[in-house]
Motif scaffolding. Structure first.
Motif, mmCIF file in Angstrom:
data_model
loop_
_atom_site.group_PDB
_atom_site.id
_atom_site.type_symbol
_atom_site.label_atom_id
_atom_site.label_comp_id
_atom_site.label_asym_id
_atom_site.label_seq_id
_atom_site.Cartn_x
_atom_site.Cartn_y
_atom_site.Cartn_z
ATOM 1 N N ALA A 107 18.432 8.964 -3.878
ATOM 2 C CA ALA A 107 17.438 9.970 -3.762
ATOM 3 C C ALA A 107 16.622 9.655 -2.459
ATOM 4 O O ALA A 107 16.492 8.382 -1.900
ATOM 5 C CB ALA A 107 16.183 9.553 -4.939
ATOM 6 N N VAL A 108 15.942 10.843 -2.050
ATOM 7 C CA VAL A 108 15.118 10.695 -0.787
ATOM 8 C C VAL A 108 13.556 10.839 -1.163
ATOM 9 O O VAL A 108 13.433 11.958 -1.809
ATOM 10 C CB VAL A 108 15.491 11.645 0.354
ATOM 11 C CG1 VAL A 108 14.611 11.771 1.405
ATOM 12 C CG2 VAL A 108 17.167 11.464 0.732
ATOM 13 N N MET A 109 12.730 10.024 -0.820
ATOM 14 C CA MET A 109 11.418 10.182 -1.251
ATOM 15 C C MET A 109 10.552 10.485 -0.006
ATOM 16 O O MET A 109 10.584 9.857 0.988
ATOM 17 C CB MET A 109 11.083 8.787 -1.762
ATOM 18 C CG MET A 109 9.681 8.697 -2.354
ATOM 19 S SD MET A 109 9.396 7.206 -3.268
ATOM 20 C CE MET A 109 9.302 5.647 -1.954
ATOM 21 N N VAL A 110 10.071 11.789 -0.170
ATOM 22 C CA VAL A 110 9.141 12.287 0.958
ATOM 23 C C VAL A 110 7.801 12.028 0.486
ATOM 24 O O VAL A 110 7.187 12.211 -0.204
ATOM 25 C CB VAL A 110 9.272 13.922 1.315
ATOM 26 C CG1 VAL A 110 8.573 14.106 2.371
ATOM 27 C CG2 VAL A 110 10.910 14.075 1.542
ATOM 28 N N ILE A 111 7.208 11.141 1.903
ATOM 29 C CA ILE A 111 5.764 10.901 1.541
ATOM 30 C C ILE A 111 4.933 11.543 2.711
ATOM 31 O O ILE A 111 5.167 11.506 3.740
ATOM 32 C CB ILE A 111 5.599 9.366 1.346
ATOM 33 C CG1 ILE A 111 6.145 8.810 0.164
ATOM 34 C CG2 ILE A 111 4.086 8.935 1.522
ATOM 35 C CD1 ILE A 111 6.241 7.299 0.031
ATOM 36 N N ASP A 112 3.636 12.016 2.325
ATOM 37 C CA ASP A 112 2.950 12.627 3.472
ATOM 38 C C ASP A 112 2.307 11.407 3.956
ATOM 39 O O ASP A 112 1.624 10.661 3.400
ATOM 40 C CB ASP A 112 2.027 13.703 2.461
ATOM 41 C CG ASP A 112 0.937 14.019 3.550
ATOM 42 O OD1 ASP A 112 0.551 13.666 4.714
ATOM 43 O OD2 ASP A 112 0.540 15.171 3.453
ATOM 44 N N GLN A 120 2.978 12.490 -8.518
ATOM 45 C CA GLN A 120 4.421 12.944 -9.017
ATOM 46 C C GLN A 120 5.336 12.214 -8.479
ATOM 47 O O GLN A 120 6.348 11.895 -9.042
ATOM 48 C CB GLN A 120 4.630 14.627 -8.347
ATOM 49 C CG GLN A 120 5.507 15.151 -9.393
ATOM 50 C CD GLN A 120 5.248 16.825 -9.299
ATOM 51 O OE1 GLN A 120 4.218 17.199 -9.751
ATOM 52 N NE2 GLN A 120 5.971 17.287 -8.682
ATOM 53 N N THR A 121 5.245 11.638 -7.203
ATOM 54 C CA THR A 121 6.159 10.779 -6.521
ATOM 55 C C THR A 121 6.409 9.516 -7.491
ATOM 56 O O THR A 121 7.562 8.881 -7.853
ATOM 57 C CB THR A 121 5.594 10.405 -5.265
ATOM 58 O OG1 THR A 121 5.074 11.582 -4.468
ATOM 59 C CG2 THR A 121 6.862 9.658 -4.431
ATOM 60 N N ARG A 122 5.175 8.907 -8.100
ATOM 61 C CA ARG A 122 5.210 7.688 -8.777
ATOM 62 C C ARG A 122 6.069 8.117 -10.079
ATOM 63 O O ARG A 122 6.951 7.279 -10.367
ATOM 64 C CB ARG A 122 3.811 7.360 -9.111
ATOM 65 C CG ARG A 122 3.745 5.812 -9.125
ATOM 66 C CD ARG A 122 2.410 5.712 -9.368
ATOM 67 N NE ARG A 122 1.409 6.427 -10.111
ATOM 68 C CZ ARG A 122 0.290 6.722 -9.931
ATOM 69 N NH1 ARG A 122 -0.186 6.391 -8.775
ATOM 70 N NH2 ARG A 122 -0.557 7.456 -10.798
ATOM 71 N N VAL A 159 2.130 -0.029 -5.390
ATOM 72 C CA VAL A 159 2.121 0.929 -6.021
ATOM 73 C C VAL A 159 3.477 1.093 -6.895
ATOM 74 O O VAL A 159 3.643 1.356 -8.145
ATOM 75 C CB VAL A 159 1.956 2.436 -5.712
ATOM 76 C CG1 VAL A 159 1.714 3.480 -6.550
ATOM 77 C CG2 VAL A 159 0.399 2.317 -4.689
ATOM 78 N N LEU A 160 4.613 1.146 -6.090
ATOM 79 C CA LEU A 160 6.047 1.446 -6.864
ATOM 80 C C LEU A 160 6.819 -0.107 -6.795
ATOM 81 O O LEU A 160 7.589 -0.046 -7.867
ATOM 82 C CB LEU A 160 6.833 2.195 -5.827
ATOM 83 C CG LEU A 160 6.416 3.656 -5.560
ATOM 84 C CD1 LEU A 160 7.269 4.403 -4.591
ATOM 85 C CD2 LEU A 160 6.045 4.520 -6.858
ATOM 86 N N GLY A 161 6.110 -1.039 -6.542
ATOM 87 C CA GLY A 161 7.093 -2.147 -6.764
ATOM 88 C C GLY A 161 8.248 -2.030 -6.188
ATOM 89 O O GLY A 161 9.157 -2.883 -6.313
ATOM 90 N N LEU A 162 8.212 -1.475 -4.863
ATOM 91 C CA LEU A 162 9.528 -1.360 -4.269
ATOM 92 C C LEU A 162 9.491 -1.940 -2.840
ATOM 93 O O LEU A 162 8.813 -1.300 -1.828
ATOM 94 C CB LEU A 162 9.869 0.389 -4.047
ATOM 95 C CG LEU A 162 10.839 0.601 -3.192
ATOM 96 C CD1 LEU A 162 12.065 0.232 -3.964
ATOM 97 C CD2 LEU A 162 10.873 2.306 -2.735
ATOM 98 N N PRO A 163 10.122 -2.849 -2.653
ATOM 99 C CA PRO A 163 10.303 -3.613 -1.243
ATOM 100 C C PRO A 163 10.967 -2.732 -0.173
ATOM 101 O O PRO A 163 11.675 -1.945 -0.807
ATOM 102 C CB PRO A 163 11.217 -4.984 -1.436
ATOM 103 C CG PRO A 163 11.241 -4.951 -2.844
ATOM 104 C CD PRO A 163 10.981 -3.707 -3.715
ATOM 105 N N SER A 164 10.537 -2.733 0.802
ATOM 106 C CA SER A 164 11.260 -1.728 2.010
ATOM 107 C C SER A 164 11.592 -2.501 3.060
ATOM 108 O O SER A 164 11.202 -3.472 3.562
ATOM 109 C CB SER A 164 10.291 -0.503 2.117
ATOM 110 O OG SER A 164 9.144 -1.001 2.702
#
Ligand code: G4P
Length: 532
Positions: A107-112, A120-122, A159-164
């Motif tokens: 998936a590609v997550m597009v963030i402003d 909705q992204t969450r 917010v997502l618990g997602l390391p990046s």
């Protein structure tokens, strides 16, 4: 000529998750444009405006100027065959949006960049994280003032618990936007000059950029890169593949800037079709027998006939037009005579397709969401697709009791298609559940227009649903539980007669859980049985 396995390795299927207005459509357009699938930008958007040549199947779409259903767009770039699954996001957010994510490999997550992570992204991210698929982050609108890039990265974690891990990094933003630095390739892509500068071994610490970017505080960029290199996460392909680390890219979809580095890295890092779990093992894309599952049914392409298009994700083998396959749920042989592949905004007939392709097959009412089709001699069932928790509920009843039969038929067919969730309460009243308001409108519209059953829909004040465990569902326990309910809760039963409780809000749910600690309420995302 590539052999089938090489062809499979070329395939990439992904979905874009985002909050409305983050730039999903704009990015999709740019990707298609680079792939040469559309001649000019604007084609994707046109679907939302007034050109409904390809999706003219429902009045409601035309009235509202949006596309209720979604499709697949396939294009080629750098030797890869890429399918973007369109995930409805605006007012047309619904269960389909979730289900589509069960068919993609990444998936590609597009963030402003100015807004950060939105509601909705969450929700959509949750579905991806449940599946453990890789999630790539594109932070958009860098041509405008944005939040601090470190704050955005921190938000992913908090917010997502997602390391990046940043793969590209912005050089300024808004009026001061100079470009992006490609950390992996060690090059700078300049916004205004529109060129790419290969940097020496010292990267941004070397002299190359000093001559190129004037009037910009390079020290700030150097400090940032130092911080990323010193304190940031390590680039780890293993973790990326498991969805535990998100590669992050910055750019402007509108200006088509940062999109090519994104696309190229994405194609390198994203997975080709992999094995898919079944109830008795797994199916590998290179297996010889044909297999696939239906994850979406789009109804009424032509209102004159009640035909539907079932979207099938091919998991193994080769699809050939006219082939016979077995529908596992019923054991019936089916002939796949008519099929279609969706490419940008036109449909094309397909004669052959392989694992990693999505095809649409015409259906006269035989298929259900989650169905497995295969040519394997022994019956095959893919792992059931998750059902997603509705957040909106309404009591539904026929306006004209003389039309009760049409009403029942319509409700059960639409539920089967996955257009809506249908429950009943202890008084045998029908409760419909949806994740987006438009699902209700479409449901009501279709009942009236296709089944000639006018309905009354009374919204109920519930927003959460939880299943009871098998032990608590047992008759005597259930009687006791009924006594615990008040006006802020309601007991309903799903299609499989499994009881669940509807709650007004999180507070009501928490309060109920505290009061009845011995009850085990099952979080949504419960699986749906694929067998009848
Ligand atoms: P969505 O599909 O995620 O809902 O978003 P969409 O691409 O439709 O973009 C929402 C708005 O944001 C659009 O403006 C679009 O032009 C703008 N936008 C997208 N990417 C960027 C970007 O990188 N930079 C800037 N500055 N704007 C961007 P709109 O005014 O709502 O629509 P339109 O009149 O431009 O079509």
């Amino acid at each position: 000529m590539l052999d089938r396995n090489e062809e499979i390795q070329r395939r990439r299927i992904f979905g874009i998750i985002s909050h409305p207005d983050a730039g999903k459509t704009t990015l999709t357009e740019k990707l298609l444009l680079h792939g040469g699938a559309i001649r000019q930008a604007g084609t994707v958007k046109a679907r939302r405006n007034d050109k409904f040549a390809t999706s003219d199947w429902m009045e409601i779409e035309k009235q509202r100027g949006i596309s209720v259903t979604s499709s697949v767009m396939q294009f080629e770039y750098a030797g890869k065959v890429i399918s973007i699954m369109d995930t409805p996001g605006h007012n047309d957010f619904g269960e389909d949006t979730y289900r589509i994510l069960t068919s993609v490999d990444s998936a590609v997550m597009v963030i402003d960049g100015a807004k950060g992570i939105e509601a909705q992204t969450r929700k959509l991210f949750r579905v991806c994280s449940l599946r453990g698929i890789p999630v790539f982050t594109f932070i958009n609108k860098l041509d405008r003032e944005t939040k601090d890039p470190f704050d955005l990265i921190q938000e992913l974690e908090d917010v997502l618990g997602l390391p990046s891990v940043p793969v590209t990094w912005p050089i300024g933003c808004g009026l001061n936007f100079q470009g992006v630095y490609d950390i992996l390739k060690n090059e700078a892509i300049l916004y205004k000059a529109g060129k790419t500068i290969k940097l020496g071994a010292a990267g941004v610490f070397g002299p190359e950029l000093e001559e190129e970017i004037t009037g910009f505080n390079l020290q700030a960029l150097r400090d940032e890169i130092e911080l990323i290199q010193g304190a940031g996460n390590e680039f780890d392909m293993e973790k990326i593949s498991r969805g535990q680390l998100s590669p992050v890219f910055f750019g402007s979809a509108l200006a088509d800037f940062g999109t090519v580095p994104f696309l190229e890295h994405f194609l390198d890092m994203s997975p080709a079709p992999g094995p898919r779990k079944t109830l008795d093992g797994e199916v590998r894309p290179e297996d010889d027998f044909f297999s696939g599952f239906i994850f979406k049914i789009q109804a009424n392409m032509n209102p004159a006939h009640r035909d539907r298009l079932a979207f099938l994700r091919i998991c193994s083998g080769t699809f050939e037009r006219g082939m016979s396959v077995r529908l596992s749920r019923t054991g019936k042989e089916m002939k796949l005579a008519q099929s279609t592949m969706l490419m940008a905004n036109q449909r094309e007939n397909v004669d052959e397709a392989i694992a990693g392709d999505i095809i649409g097959i015409y259906d006269t009412g035989n298929y259900q969401i989650g169905d497995t089709l295969s040519t394997r001699r022994e019956p095959l069932f893919f792992e059931p697709l998750p059902t997603f928790p509705p957040e909106l509920f309404a009591l539904v009843s026929p306006k004209d009791t003389m039309k009760a039969k049409q009403f029942q038929k319509g409700v059960s067919q639409l539920a089967q298609e996955g257009a809506i969730q249908v429950y009943h309460n202890q008084y045998n009243e029908i409760v419909a559940g949806a994740v987006g308001q438009l699902q209700f409108e479409v449901f009501q519209y279709r009942l009236e227009n296709e089944y000639n059953a006018k309905v009354r829909m009374d919204r109920l004040d519930f927003s959460l649903a939880r299943w009871l465990s098998a032990e608590d569902s047992e008759a005597s326990r259930l009687e006791k539980i009924k006594g615990m309910l008040d006006s802020r809760t309601m007991l309903v039963y799903d299609h499989f007669e499994r009881p669940l409780i509807l709650f007004a809000n999180q507070f009501t749910l928490n309060y109920f859980c505290e009061k009845h600690e011995d009850l085990k309420l099952l979080e949504a995302m419960e699986v749906q049985s694929a067998r009848v």
